[in-house]
Design a protein around this motif. Sequence first.
Motif, short mmCIF file in Angstrom:
data_model
loop_
_atom_site.label_atom_id
_atom_site.label_comp_id
_atom_site.label_asym_id
_atom_site.label_seq_id
_atom_site.Cartn_x
_atom_site.Cartn_y
_atom_site.Cartn_z
N TYR A 1 101.85 -59.01 56.96
CA TYR A 1 100.77 -58.65 57.89
C TYR A 1 101.30 -57.74 59.00
O TYR A 1 101.77 -56.65 58.70
N TYR B 1 83.35 -66.06 57.23
CA TYR B 1 84.56 -65.86 58.03
C TYR B 1 84.76 -67.06 58.95
O TYR B 1 83.81 -67.62 59.49
N GLY C 1 95.25 -57.19 68.58
CA GLY C 1 94.93 -56.64 67.27
C GLY C 1 96.10 -56.74 66.30
O GLY C 1 95.95 -56.51 65.11
C1 2M8 Z 1 92.78 -58.83 61.92
O1 2M8 Z 1 92.44 -59.87 62.80
C2 2M8 Z 1 91.51 -60.92 62.52
C3 2M8 Z 1 91.32 -61.72 63.80
O2 2M8 Z 1 90.78 -60.92 64.80
C4 2M8 Z 1 91.93 -61.87 61.43
O3 2M8 Z 1 93.06 -61.81 60.94
O4 2M8 Z 1 91.09 -62.71 61.06
C5 2M8 Z 1 93.66 -57.84 62.71
O5 2M8 Z 1 94.28 -56.94 61.85
C6 2M8 Z 1 92.81 -57.08 63.72
O6 2M8 Z 1 93.55 -56.09 64.37
C7 2M8 Z 1 91.59 -56.45 63.07
O7 2M8 Z 1 90.77 -55.89 64.06
C8 2M8 Z 1 90.80 -57.47 62.24
C9 2M8 Z 1 89.69 -56.82 61.41
O8 2M8 Z 1 90.20 -55.75 60.66
O9 2M8 Z 1 91.66 -58.18 61.36
#
Ligand code: 2M8
Length: 440
Positions: A369, A83, A175
């Motif tokens: 998204y 990641y 989020g």
């Molecule tokens: C998404 O966010 C992350 C960054 O924090 C990403 O896109 O890399 C969002 O949907 C967030 O709300 C969620 O907590 C996370 C993991 O599901 O993914």
Amino acid sequence: MWRPPELAARAAYVIRGNSAGAMTRAAPDLYPHQWSWDAAFVAVGLAHVDVPRACAELDSLFAGQWRTGMIPHIVFDPSEEGYFPGPDRWACAELTDDAPSSPRTSGICQPPVHALAVERIGEIAEAHGGAAAEHYRDWLPGAYDRLLAWHHYLIRERDPRGDGLLTIYHGWESGMDNSPRWDPVYARVVVGADLPSYTRRDTAVVADASQRPDPAEYDRYLWLVERFKQAGYDAARIRRNAEFLTTDVFASAVFAVANEALAHLARRLGRPEHDELLAAAELFRRGVLGARDVRSGLALDTDLLTGAPVRVETIAGFAPLVSGGLDTGAERGLLELLRSPRWTGHPDLPHPVVPTTSPASPDFRRRAYWRGPSWPVMNWFLAWMLNRRGAKDTAASLRTAALAELSDGSFAEYYEPLTGEPLGSVDQSWSAAATLDLVL
Ligand code: 2M8
């Protein structure tokens, strides 16, 4: 199409498959670490099948809590490298003594849904009875201390104005990363020429780039991280030098109701903070109600660098239905709006779910998204909150719609709301967790 009992069994199987010891990956490939609000929701799902494992999920998150009380938005699994931005890019423990050095974490936070999850896990554990209930009771006092420190952090550092609205420093903290809520706020972020180069990993997992934030958005996300590093992750310095600073009305509504939940837990444990927490709940409820647009009734965020409200039609606008506190007429009006053709009653929706942006809004993008797709976890969460407020009928139809969307069995991260096509990651942990709580 899966019927509910088989769907629930498959959901439990997916969550187990995403387990990495005591933490659950938010998604198997796209998000191979533990995210803060995902973990809280995943713990609720887990409680239906294994209460001690649900408690362990939250303990794993609490292990990443900062000395300030902040629960970071990511707790990194040291054995995973898939990641970006990972722990080396965040470099939190290297830059501040407030961050733990093990586990390694990110340096921002996410909506404070945790006390709500702990309260809900308690209900599930008590319904199981026996060893599950006993385990929860023994675990609760330690969890309460963690939650109290978290809430104190938010009151102290994220509501410095004392107006009952949480401040965020990055769209990731909401989020709802690329929601049109943040477009005008991001518009003033100027990416420095010294932004260190990087390679995205998300677009390698989700091949259709239109389902993810675009490159210019990602540059800004990464640039803000550099700004936090320059400020040594110090809250006051971040605020002083901010290029992105806004209220988050949805997180504030969550915080109102989370303070209420924590007050209930305080009473149960005989802790002295009960009244203080109820007062905080009331302060944030008032903050949310004060942020309503007079015409639409939707609550709006305020760009704190300009003082301007952000006039968009997103799911976050329904924050007053989460916080509560509306008079009967205003509540009826907002529920009617939710069921209207601008939202769940839109004639082109195969399921009456809540898209993240109104399909009738010019900001709506059906695959992008947080700009339009329907998120199972949000449908479930809103239904849960509506139920809590006593809006039983609307909650029940939202639960039915959420489950119908999920019945393809992909546990997609989000869905194209006009076709029901699964988008983003499959086997997303919180989609599976929401399913378990919807069915069981
Ligand atoms: C998404 O966010 C992350 C960054 O924090 C990403 O896109 O890399 C969002 O949907 C967030 O709300 C969620 O907590 C996370 C993991 O599901 O993914």
